[in-house]
Design a protein around this motif. Structure first.
Motif, PDB file in Angstrom:
ATOM      1  N   ALA B 344       9.373   3.359  13.408  1.00  0.00           N
ATOM      2  CA  ALA B 344       8.170   2.536  13.275  1.00  0.00           C
ATOM      3  C   ALA B 344       7.635   2.575  11.852  1.00  0.00           C
ATOM      4  O   ALA B 344       7.864   3.534  11.111  1.00  0.00           O
ATOM      5  N   TYR B 345       6.922   1.536  11.503  1.00  0.00           N
ATOM      6  CA  TYR B 345       6.226   1.535  10.222  1.00  0.00           C
ATOM      7  C   TYR B 345       5.220   2.675  10.201  1.00  0.00           C
ATOM      8  O   TYR B 345       4.706   3.069  11.263  1.00  0.00           O
ATOM      9  N   PRO B 346       4.900   3.167   9.009  1.00  0.00           N
ATOM     10  CA  PRO B 346       3.895   4.214   8.941  1.00  0.00           C
ATOM     11  C   PRO B 346       2.607   3.791   9.637  1.00  0.00           C
ATOM     12  O   PRO B 346       2.105   2.697   9.411  1.00  0.00           O
ATOM     13  N   GLY B 347       2.115   4.643  10.503  1.00  0.00           N
ATOM     14  CA  GLY B 347       0.841   4.381  11.165  1.00  0.00           C
ATOM     15  C   GLY B 347       0.954   3.485  12.378  1.00  0.00           C
ATOM     16  O   GLY B 347       0.014   3.391  13.161  1.00  0.00           O
ATOM     17  N   GLU B 363       0.705  -8.656   4.660  1.00  0.00           N
ATOM     18  CA  GLU B 363       1.149  -8.063   5.923  1.00  0.00           C
ATOM     19  C   GLU B 363       1.294  -6.543   5.791  1.00  0.00           C
ATOM     20  O   GLU B 363       1.694  -5.874   6.747  1.00  0.00           O
ATOM     21  N   GLY B 364       1.000  -6.028   4.608  1.00  0.00           N
ATOM     22  CA  GLY B 364       1.040  -4.577   4.429  1.00  0.00           C
ATOM     23  C   GLY B 364       2.392  -4.021   4.029  1.00  0.00           C
ATOM     24  O   GLY B 364       2.703  -2.868   4.304  1.00  0.00           O
ATOM     25  N   GLN B 365       3.215  -4.837   3.351  1.00  0.00           N
ATOM     26  CA  GLN B 365       4.536  -4.336   2.961  1.00  0.00           C
ATOM     27  C   GLN B 365       4.455  -3.260   1.872  1.00  0.00           C
ATOM     28  O   GLN B 365       5.410  -2.509   1.665  1.00  0.00           O
ATOM     29  N   ALA B 366       3.295  -3.182   1.209  1.00  0.00           N
ATOM     30  CA  ALA B 366       3.174  -2.188   0.152  1.00  0.00           C
ATOM     31  C   ALA B 366       3.327  -0.771   0.690  1.00  0.00           C
ATOM     32  O   ALA B 366       3.714   0.137  -0.018  1.00  0.00           O
ATOM     33  N   SER B 367       3.012  -0.574   1.977  1.00  0.00           N
ATOM     34  CA  SER B 367       3.197   0.737   2.589  1.00  0.00           C
ATOM     35  C   SER B 367       4.561   0.842   3.265  1.00  0.00           C
ATOM     36  O   SER B 367       4.867   1.837   3.884  1.00  0.00           O
ATOM     37  N   ALA B 368       5.353  -0.207   3.172  1.00  0.00           N
ATOM     38  CA  ALA B 368       6.620  -0.236   3.900  1.00  0.00           C
ATOM     39  C   ALA B 368       7.800  -0.351   2.955  1.00  0.00           C
ATOM     40  O   ALA B 368       8.443  -1.387   2.866  1.00  0.00           O
ATOM     41  N   PHE B 369       8.071   0.725   2.242  1.00  0.00           N
ATOM     42  CA  PHE B 369       9.237   0.697   1.350  1.00  0.00           C
ATOM     43  C   PHE B 369      10.337   1.609   1.861  1.00  0.00           C
ATOM     44  O   PHE B 369      11.359   1.782   1.244  1.00  0.00           O
TER      45      PHE B 369
END
Lengths: 277, 453
Positions: B344-347, B363-369
């Motif tokens: 899962a994505y963080p959080g 969409e919050g991709q900055a936390s999804a690397f």
């Protein structure tokens, strides 16, 4: 009384001879002038500082080709041999250019920044101890108190966790000239944890490739293996970031880069399975 | 007779919102308090446990003194002992202004006198003397992210920070602690203003792929002159017109020594497109032009800003193309691995119900690397590394860096197109294939990450 007196006398004689000895020794040994080769250096210094030579002999400098001998760092001329070789520029001659991770991780650290800004104001005749330099250069930590085993605080195989304790003790001493013991202990332990997490990423990738080698040929897996080689460099970056205290190497050149490698290896092998199906 | 009943009814209705408010407001307060009451700090404090090292990067939240040495000490006593224990910091202090002013600032003035209850000084401690600078620094918060003053919040409240093992993300806090301690720029225990004026003071954090501020500045004409001559300048002078031959980081971003870096940037961090001509940005543009006019003609300076607008527009047209490719793959079900196949994505497990691939800033991709597919990661690198490098190049006047980064973006876009074609050729993604699921969900680090935060 009979036993004590000679002891005192002995101590007295020792101190008298020692006190007389210092100027005599210095007079006889006033730094010789002229040009020397390493062999000549060794002959003299073996007598005067046997520990130094022993240290050097057990270092990577003495055991890897080409051998880094006395002259390589100190030059041929005896005058100012120590003070000039203490500077980072001496080490950088061999240890990569400015963009080499080994050097760059240091120059972007706070220590490295202070060194760059203040090196002109330092008295380079001072021994490498007692916080005589506001910022530690390469030699301050790796040759602390003139210890000539430069590789004592360095480890070759990053995947090997066992060598860590020895390394930690070796480098800790230099840190304590400026930093509190608890801070250094925590910093080191944190660094080891950070590095261990890096190793986990490498091991995960490696074992996935090994498992897949049952199904796929070496040729098919070649790109995944190439990516694994990149992982070694990125793990080294984490290590350098921890050792030289460069957040940039711990992070952007290190952990997220390892994440990228790992997911690319997984993606690549996953695609192989999907094609085969 | 009807009127009074209407009135009583109305009065009755008024009670409903009042009662709801009376219940909801305390619950709201209680919830916020509760969410901040965990072992960690910030919005998700209940979801993580700090690493022991956090004490030094965020002392307000995590530092605890030890009682190895007991007693109250005055400054001279501290120094007489620490001269032997940690000579470095004593020498530093002796070289600092703190030791040279008439009323000396001793160790215990900042750390406290009780050795069992020492503290690591935060900006607040420094503010008891350096009030102006502290106020300017705190004022940054008005401008939102990115700013020095909000940097710690930015780290602690990031989902990827919460999600990852804490020893790993200690790396983040070393730079984000610029919000919680002044010695990021004025290194301890000399705390020199002259040192912080030099560009090198910034590069420990402002370097590396997403913000090559060091390289782009040093490559620029300003930076080249600094590198050639800077060593001989008098850095005790304030950052004011006429004092320096070329501007340094602090000259532009902290002009006249104002400890406020967030009030001027137009494009901010560079990770989303902005309108550079909005009314707020028009004011900022005037401020930039005014400052550049310390040396350059105003027209010429305004031109440089326009050139930057054009460069940014060009960069975003490329990024939007890449985003469109990814969103196309997602819509058609070709994105491999999909959000359902991978961790899962963080959080996400705790804070959202829908598992969906996140593409782009909003969409919050900055936390999804991480925990993403390779093609999403490729886009992340194009967006975060190449695009931001181009931005830094054009902001700092390093044309070669702009060109290099745009070429890299072109190449990435091509790669992305080819990869998308390949993924489409592989067919639609089926979620339930066991081998494929194992690849993504099992493994030493993946499992460790799932269990440890």
């Amino acid at each position: 009384m009979f036993i004590r007196l000679p002891r005192k006398l002995f101590l007295f004689y020792v101190s008298v001879f020692y006190l007389i000895g210092i100027p005599v020794h210095a007079e006889n040994n006033t730094a010789p002038t002229g040009s020397f080769k390493s062999k000549a250096c060794m002959e003299c210094h073996k007598k005067n500082n046997p520990l130094l030579i022993k240290d050097w002999r057990s270092s990577a400098h003495a055991n890897t080709q080409p051998i880094t001998d006395c002259v390589a760092c100190h030059g041929k001329l005896h005058q100012a041999a120590a003070s000039s070789s203490r500077r980072d520029s001496t080490c950088i001659r061999c240890h990569g250019g400015k963009k080499d991770p080994v050097v760059h991780s240091y120059t972007t650290s706070k220590h490295g920044v202070l060194m760059q800004l203040e090196k002109r104001s330092y008295d380079w005749n001072q021994p490498l101890a007692d916080a005589n330099y506001r910022a530690p250069g390469c030699s301050y930590c790796h040759m602390h108190k003139a210890g000539h085993n430069v590789s004592a605080g360095i480890r070759d195989d990053l995947m090997d966790k066992a060598a860590e304790k020895k390394v930690r003790e070796q480098t800790r001493i230099a840190c304590l000239d400026c930093h509190a013991p608890r801070y250094i202990t925590r910093l080191f332990e944190n660094g080891e944890r950070m590095l261990e997490i890096g190793r986990k990423k490498v091991r995960e990738a490696r074992s996935l490739i090994e498992q897949s080698s049952v199904t796929f040929s070496d040729d098919e897996l070649a790109p995944a293996r190439a990516q694994l080689v990149k992982m070694q460099q990125h793990l080294t970056n984490v290590y350098l970031g921890v050792a030289h205290q460069s957040p940039d190497y711990q992070w952007w050149h290190g952990h997220p880069a390892l994440d990228g490698d790992l997911l690319r290896i997984k993606g690549f092998i996953g695609e192989l399975y999907r094609i085969k199906k | 007779m009807k009127e009074p009943t209407m009135k009583t009814k109305k009065v009755r209705y008024i009670w409903i919102p009042i009662i709801i408010a009376l219940i909801a407001v305390p619950i709201g307060f209680f919830y916020v308090d509760w969410s901040k009451s965990g072992d960690g700090a910030g919005l998700y404090s209940r979801d993580w446990i700090p690493d022991a090292m956090f004490a030094y990067w965020n002392p307000d939240d995590f530092y605890q003194s030890v009682s190895t040495i007991k007693g109250e000490f005055n400054g001279e006593q501290c120094i007489s002992c620490h001269q032997a224990v940690t000579p470095g910091i004593v020498k530093d202090w002796q070289a600092s202004r703190h030791s040279k002013v008439e009323q000396k600032v001793y160790c215990n003035d900042c750390h406290g006198s009780n050795h069992e209850d020492l503290h690591m000084p935060t900006p607040k401690v420094c503010s008891s003397c350096h009030e102006t600078q502290h106020q300017q620094f705190v004022d940054e918060k008005r401008y939102g992210f990115p700013s020095h003053a909000l940097a710690m919040e930015r780290a602690l409240d990031s989902k990827h920070f919460v999600d990852k093992p804490k020893a790993e993300v200690t790396a983040c806090l070393q730079c984000h602690s610029v919000a919680t301690k002044c010695d990021s720029c004025h290194t301890r225990h000399k705390f020199s203003a002259a040192e912080a004026r030099r560009p090198e003071a910034c590069i420990t954090c402002h370097s590396g792929p997403p913000h090559p501020d060091d390289e782009t500045y040093f490559n620029s004409a300003h930076g080249q002159i600094y590198l050639a001559e800077g060593e001989n300048w008098d850095w005790s002078k304030p950052l004011r017109k006429g004092n320096y031959k070329v501007p340094t980081c602090a000259y532009c971003h902290m002009n006249e020594g104002k400890h406020q870096v967030a009030d001027k940037p137009i494009w901010k961090f560079g990770i989303k497109q902005v309108n550079p001509l909005s009314s707020g940005n028009k004011i900022k543009r005037k401020q930039w032009v005014k400052m550049c006019s310390d040396c350059h003609a105003a027209d010429w300076s305004a031109q440089q800003l326009k050139a930057m607008d054009a460069e940014r527009k060009r960069a975003w047209s490329k990024l939007y193309q890449a985003e469109a490719i990814l969103k196309g793959l997602r819509a058609d079900g070709f994105l491999y691995p999909s959000a359902k196949q991978r961790p899962a994505y963080p959080g996400d497990t705790k804070h959202s119900l829908i598992q969906r691939e996140r593409i782009g800033f909003f969409e919050g991709q900055a936390s999804a690397f991480y925990n993403v597919s390779p093609i999403e990661r490729d886009y992340f690198e194009m967006w975060y590394f190449e695009n931001l490098a181009a931005y830094r190049g054009s902001a700092h006047g390093d044309i070669s860096f702009v060109n290099k980064s745009h070429k890299a973006m072109d190449k990435s876009l091509q790669k992305l197109k080819q990869h998308a074609k390949r993924l489409r050729a592989h067919g639609k993604v089926e979620v339930d294939e066991t081998t494929l699921r194992n690849i993504w969900l099992k493994g030493e680090y993946t499992e460790f990450n799932r269990e440890n935060n």
